[in-house]
Design a protein around this motif. Structure first.
Motif, PDB file in Angstrom:
ATOM      1  N   ASP A   1      -9.753   1.602 -36.085  1.00 52.79           N
ATOM      2  CA  ASP A   1      -8.569   1.267 -35.297  1.00 52.79           C
ATOM      3  C   ASP A   1      -8.603  -0.236 -34.970  1.00 52.79           C
ATOM      4  O   ASP A   1      -9.576  -0.734 -34.414  1.00 52.79           O
ATOM      5  CB  ASP A   1      -8.558   2.085 -34.002  1.00 52.79           C
ATOM      6  CG  ASP A   1      -7.299   1.824 -33.198  1.00 52.79           C
ATOM      7  OD1 ASP A   1      -6.308   1.331 -33.786  1.00 52.79           O
ATOM      8  OD2 ASP A   1      -7.313   2.086 -31.978  1.00 52.79           O
ATOM      9  N   ILE A   2      -7.535  -0.955 -35.319  1.00 51.98           N
ATOM     10  CA  ILE A   2      -7.508  -2.400 -35.059  1.00 51.98           C
ATOM     11  C   ILE A   2      -6.433  -2.787 -34.041  1.00 51.98           C
ATOM     12  O   ILE A   2      -6.266  -3.958 -33.701  1.00 51.98           O
ATOM     13  CB  ILE A   2      -7.237  -3.188 -36.362  1.00 51.98           C
ATOM     14  CG1 ILE A   2      -5.863  -2.802 -36.940  1.00 51.98           C
ATOM     15  CG2 ILE A   2      -8.335  -2.941 -37.378  1.00 51.98           C
ATOM     16  CD1 ILE A   2      -5.442  -3.668 -38.115  1.00 51.98           C
ATOM     17  N   GLY A   3      -5.702  -1.785 -33.540  1.00 58.63           N
ATOM     18  CA  GLY A   3      -4.582  -2.073 -32.643  1.00 58.63           C
ATOM     19  C   GLY A   3      -4.975  -2.717 -31.335  1.00 58.63           C
ATOM     20  O   GLY A   3      -4.192  -3.465 -30.745  1.00 58.63           O
ATOM     21  N   ASP A   4      -6.188  -2.416 -30.833  1.00 56.98           N
ATOM     22  CA  ASP A   4      -6.594  -2.974 -29.547  1.00 56.98           C
ATOM     23  C   ASP A   4      -7.621  -4.090 -29.682  1.00 56.98           C
ATOM     24  O   ASP A   4      -8.298  -4.449 -28.711  1.00 56.98           O
ATOM     25  CB  ASP A   4      -7.165  -1.849 -28.660  1.00 56.98           C
ATOM     26  CG  ASP A   4      -8.340  -1.149 -29.330  1.00 56.98           C
ATOM     27  OD1 ASP A   4      -8.592  -1.430 -30.531  1.00 56.98           O
ATOM     28  OD2 ASP A   4      -9.009  -0.338 -28.652  1.00 56.98           O
ATOM     29  N   ARG A   5      -7.756  -4.645 -30.866  1.00 62.71           N
ATOM     30  CA  ARG A   5      -8.728  -5.717 -31.083  1.00 62.71           C
ATOM     31  C   ARG A   5      -8.132  -7.081 -30.736  1.00 62.71           C
ATOM     32  O   ARG A   5      -7.027  -7.416 -31.187  1.00 62.71           O
ATOM     33  CB  ARG A   5      -9.215  -5.715 -32.533  1.00 62.71           C
ATOM     34  CG  ARG A   5     -10.002  -4.469 -32.901  1.00 62.71           C
ATOM     35  CD  ARG A   5     -10.760  -4.678 -34.180  1.00 62.71           C
ATOM     36  NE  ARG A   5     -11.599  -3.537 -34.490  1.00 62.71           N
ATOM     37  CZ  ARG A   5     -12.719  -3.611 -35.196  1.00 62.71           C
ATOM     38  NH1 ARG A   5     -13.122  -4.788 -35.662  1.00 62.71           N
ATOM     39  NH2 ARG A   5     -13.433  -2.531 -35.443  1.00 62.71           N
ATOM     40  N   PRO A   6      -8.860  -7.915 -29.994  1.00 65.02           N
ATOM     41  CA  PRO A   6      -8.386  -9.282 -29.692  1.00 65.02           C
ATOM     42  C   PRO A   6      -8.151 -10.092 -30.960  1.00 65.02           C
ATOM     43  O   PRO A   6      -7.299 -10.987 -30.973  1.00 65.02           O
ATOM     44  CB  PRO A   6      -9.520  -9.883 -28.853  1.00 65.02           C
ATOM     45  CG  PRO A   6     -10.216  -8.704 -28.246  1.00 65.02           C
ATOM     46  CD  PRO A   6     -10.116  -7.617 -29.277  1.00 65.02           C
ATOM     47  N   LEU A   7      -8.898  -9.780 -32.037  1.00 59.01           N
ATOM     48  CA  LEU A   7      -8.725 -10.517 -33.284  1.00 59.01           C
ATOM     49  C   LEU A   7      -7.300 -10.368 -33.841  1.00 59.01           C
ATOM     50  O   LEU A   7      -6.786 -11.279 -34.499  1.00 59.01           O
ATOM     51  CB  LEU A   7      -9.729 -10.037 -34.331  1.00 59.01           C
ATOM     52  CG  LEU A   7     -11.099 -10.735 -34.364  1.00 59.01           C
ATOM     53  CD1 LEU A   7     -11.956 -10.137 -35.470  1.00 59.01           C
ATOM     54  CD2 LEU A   7     -10.938 -12.236 -34.570  1.00 59.01           C
ATOM     55  N   LEU A   8      -6.666  -9.220 -33.587  1.00 56.36           N
ATOM     56  CA  LEU A   8      -5.312  -9.010 -34.073  1.00 56.36           C
ATOM     57  C   LEU A   8      -4.349  -9.994 -33.407  1.00 56.36           C
ATOM     58  O   LEU A   8      -3.493 -10.593 -34.073  1.00 56.36           O
ATOM     59  CB  LEU A   8      -4.872  -7.565 -33.805  1.00 56.36           C
ATOM     60  CG  LEU A   8      -3.453  -7.213 -34.253  1.00 56.36           C
ATOM     61  CD1 LEU A   8      -3.305  -7.378 -35.762  1.00 56.36           C
ATOM     62  CD2 LEU A   8      -3.109  -5.781 -33.817  1.00 56.36           C
ATOM     63  N   ILE A   9      -4.518 -10.165 -32.098  1.00 54.73           N
ATOM     64  CA  ILE A   9      -3.671 -11.122 -31.368  1.00 54.73           C
ATOM     65  C   ILE A   9      -3.957 -12.546 -31.839  1.00 54.73           C
ATOM     66  O   ILE A   9      -3.038 -13.337 -32.082  1.00 54.73           O
ATOM     67  CB  ILE A   9      -3.911 -10.992 -29.851  1.00 54.73           C
ATOM     68  CG1 ILE A   9      -3.540  -9.590 -29.369  1.00 54.73           C
ATOM     69  CG2 ILE A   9      -3.113 -12.049 -29.093  1.00 54.73           C
ATOM     70  CD1 ILE A   9      -3.844  -9.341 -27.906  1.00 54.73           C
ATOM     71  N   ALA A  10      -5.250 -12.875 -31.988  1.00 56.96           N
ATOM     72  CA  ALA A  10      -5.636 -14.218 -32.418  1.00 56.96           C
ATOM     73  C   ALA A  10      -5.083 -14.527 -33.807  1.00 56.96           C
ATOM     74  O   ALA A  10      -4.535 -15.609 -34.053  1.00 56.96           O
ATOM     75  CB  ALA A  10      -7.156 -14.358 -32.404  1.00 56.96           C
ATOM     76  N   GLY A  11      -5.234 -13.577 -34.731  1.00 63.08           N
ATOM     77  CA  GLY A  11      -4.738 -13.787 -36.090  1.00 63.08           C
ATOM     78  C   GLY A  11      -3.234 -13.985 -36.129  1.00 63.08           C
ATOM     79  O   GLY A  11      -2.723 -14.841 -36.868  1.00 63.08           O
ATOM     80  N   THR A  12      -2.516 -13.174 -35.339  1.00 61.72           N
ATOM     81  CA  THR A  12      -1.055 -13.289 -35.296  1.00 61.72           C
ATOM     82  C   THR A  12      -0.635 -14.642 -34.732  1.00 61.72           C
ATOM     83  O   THR A  12       0.265 -15.303 -35.267  1.00 61.72           O
ATOM     84  CB  THR A  12      -0.463 -12.154 -34.445  1.00 61.72           C
ATOM     85  OG1 THR A  12      -0.886 -10.886 -34.971  1.00 61.72           O
ATOM     86  CG2 THR A  12       1.049 -12.235 -34.431  1.00 61.72           C
ATOM     87  N   ILE A  13      -1.285 -15.046 -33.640  1.00 61.26           N
ATOM     88  CA  ILE A  13      -0.939 -16.338 -33.015  1.00 61.26           C
ATOM     89  C   ILE A  13      -1.217 -17.499 -33.970  1.00 61.26           C
ATOM     90  O   ILE A  13      -0.390 -18.399 -34.134  1.00 61.26           O
ATOM     91  CB  ILE A  13      -1.727 -16.521 -31.698  1.00 61.26           C
ATOM     92  CG1 ILE A  13      -1.221 -15.529 -30.645  1.00 61.26           C
ATOM     93  CG2 ILE A  13      -1.594 -17.963 -31.192  1.00 61.26           C
ATOM     94  CD1 ILE A  13      -2.001 -15.554 -29.348  1.00 61.26           C
ATOM     95  N   PHE A  14      -2.399 -17.504 -34.610  1.00 53.95           N
ATOM     96  CA  PHE A  14      -2.735 -18.574 -35.551  1.00 53.95           C
ATOM     97  C   PHE A  14      -1.700 -18.671 -36.680  1.00 53.95           C
ATOM     98  O   PHE A  14      -1.275 -19.757 -37.076  1.00 53.95           O
ATOM     99  CB  PHE A  14      -4.127 -18.339 -36.138  1.00 53.95           C
ATOM    100  CG  PHE A  14      -5.237 -18.991 -35.358  1.00 53.95           C
ATOM    101  CD1 PHE A  14      -5.406 -20.372 -35.391  1.00 53.95           C
ATOM    102  CD2 PHE A  14      -6.103 -18.223 -34.595  1.00 53.95           C
ATOM    103  CE1 PHE A  14      -6.421 -20.974 -34.680  1.00 53.95           C
ATOM    104  CE2 PHE A  14      -7.119 -18.814 -33.862  1.00 53.95           C
ATOM    105  CZ  PHE A  14      -7.289 -20.195 -33.905  1.00 53.95           C
ATOM    106  N   THR A  15      -1.300 -17.503 -37.197  1.00 47.81           N
ATOM    107  CA  THR A  15      -0.348 -17.497 -38.305  1.00 47.81           C
ATOM    108  C   THR A  15       1.022 -18.013 -37.868  1.00 47.81           C
ATOM    109  O   THR A  15       1.629 -18.860 -38.545  1.00 47.81           O
ATOM    110  CB  THR A  15      -0.197 -16.083 -38.882  1.00 47.81           C
ATOM    111  OG1 THR A  15      -1.491 -15.600 -39.295  1.00 47.81           O
ATOM    112  CG2 THR A  15       0.744 -16.071 -40.072  1.00 47.81           C
ATOM    113  N   VAL A  16       1.508 -17.522 -36.740  1.00 48.81           N
ATOM    114  CA  VAL A  16       2.837 -17.927 -36.256  1.00 48.81           C
ATOM    115  C   VAL A  16       2.863 -19.422 -35.912  1.00 48.81           C
ATOM    116  O   VAL A  16       3.780 -20.150 -36.305  1.00 48.81           O
ATOM    117  CB  VAL A  16       3.240 -17.078 -35.037  1.00 48.81           C
ATOM    118  CG1 VAL A  16       4.519 -17.635 -34.400  1.00 48.81           C
ATOM    119  CG2 VAL A  16       3.445 -15.628 -35.437  1.00 48.81           C
ATOM    120  N   VAL A  17       1.838 -19.865 -35.174  1.00 48.56           N
ATOM    121  CA  VAL A  17       1.788 -21.291 -34.780  1.00 48.56           C
ATOM    122  C   VAL A  17       1.627 -22.176 -36.009  1.00 48.56           C
ATOM    123  O   VAL A  17       2.207 -23.257 -36.099  1.00 48.56           O
ATOM    124  CB  VAL A  17       0.646 -21.534 -33.771  1.00 48.56           C
ATOM    125  CG1 VAL A  17       0.483 -23.031 -33.495  1.00 48.56           C
ATOM    126  CG2 VAL A  17       0.925 -20.791 -32.469  1.00 48.56           C
ATOM    127  N   GLY A  18       0.837 -21.703 -36.989  1.00 51.31           N
ATOM    128  CA  GLY A  18       0.669 -22.470 -38.223  1.00 51.31           C
ATOM    129  C   GLY A  18       1.980 -22.674 -38.953  1.00 51.31           C
ATOM    130  O   GLY A  18       2.286 -23.774 -39.418  1.00 51.31           O
TER     131      GLY A  18
END
Length: 316
Positions: free
Chosen positions: A265-282
């Motif tokens: 399960d990856i839905g509650d992992r902080p890495l998911l938020i971090a990855g999404t933010i890095f991609t969007v900001v990039g």
């Protein structure tokens, strides 16, 4: 006009008469045709009234009065815009810079065919902790970032080739970075320095404080960007955007891998938020770089500013 001496004035009433006299004594020994331009930057101590009085008896003296206190950079730019000289010299009117050094800087500038000679207050008469030490650190940092290594960026006593200087426009509080700005138009080997005298202040109050040190660091960020990326902002923002997007995609790819291979399960992992933010900001940084490139090209197309400077043309 051969030489224009430019000096901003802000509440220096007690220093003005001896300053003008010392400048006259230094320049009258030379053969140059010269003018002294004093820019009153909204003084409220009677400096302007005194300057008006002195201008009537000083044939080389020219007074420019600004409508309010715009700051040292704007006052210096006003002097540059109105100067008639082939060579320009700036110095403070507080008598800490010694006008006797003006001819020395000019002779070096002319004889060595330089575009800028910067004064170096090697034996500086200021408070070590609050003035000299922060200045030393700032000089090293500015030299490392801009590539123009000088011992004393903060010294107001400088001599310039006016033709080159007129290609440089100053804004904010960028007067201390003039050597760096000029290095965007000429080779750094056309910029040199010369040891000059420095005296303790004997009248008036200093306009400098420790707070200026922090403003220097903030201005340095702008200088670095304009020196390296003004004509190609897409390279700056694009590099940051690609780096952040790469990190974001790498994180999301890792999460997708463990999701489908290990059924985690990856839905509650902080890495998911971090990855999404890095991609969007990039992606946003890359878009900002594209917009910056469009604005840069629009600026050069619609203004007289060029991304280059012609030193000599055989047709002229």
């Amino acid at each position: 006009m051969d030489v224009s001496i430019i000096s901003p004035v802000f509440n220096e009433k007690d220093n003005l008469e001896p300053f003008i006299k010392q400048v006259s004594n230094a320049l009258n020994k030379e053969t140059w045709e010269w003018e002294l331009i004093l820019i009153d930057d909204g003084s409220d101590d009677g400096s302007f009234d005194l300057l008006q009085k002195l201008s009537k008896s000083q044939k080389n003296l020219r007074i420019i009065s600004l409508s309010k206190n715009f700051g040292q950079t704007s006052a210096i730019q006003a002097g540059f815009d109105n100067a008639l000289g082939k060579y320009l010299v700036t110095l403070d009117s507080d008598l800490q810079n010694d006008p006797k050094d003006i001819p020395n800087l000019l002779h070096k500038l002319i004889s060595e065919n330089l575009d800028l000679v910067v004064g170096w207050r090697k034996d500086r008469k200021d408070n070590f902790l609050f003035r000299n030490l922060p200045s030393y650190i700032a000089n090293k940092l500015i030299g490392a970032i801009t590539g123009v290594k000088l011992n004393d960026y903060g010294c107001s006593l400088k001599a310039y080739n006016a033709n080159i200087l007129r290609e440089v426009k100053l804004y904010g509080e960028m007067h201390r970075f003039i050597p760096a700005w000029m290095a965007t138009k000429v080779s750094a080997n056309k910029i040199d320095q010369l040891v000059v005298d420095h005296h303790p202040r004997i009248a008036g109050e200093s306009k400098y404080g420790i707070s200026r040190t922090f403003r220097v660091f903030l201005d340095l960020i702008s200088v670095y960007f304009f020196m390296r990326f003004f004509s190609r902002p897409g390279h700056f923002f694009g590099f940051l955007g690609l780096l952040m997007t790469f990190v974001g995609v790498a994180i999301l790819s890792y999460l997708i891998f463990i999701k489908f291979v290990y059924s985690l399960d990856i839905g509650d992992r902080p890495l998911l938020i971090a990855g999404t933010i890095f991609t969007v900001v990039g992606v946003q940084f890359i878009s900002l770089g594209v917009i910056g490139e469009i604005l840069s090209r629009t600026y050069y197309a619609s203004s007289k500013e060029k991304s280059y400077l012609i030193k000599w043309d055989s047709k002229n």
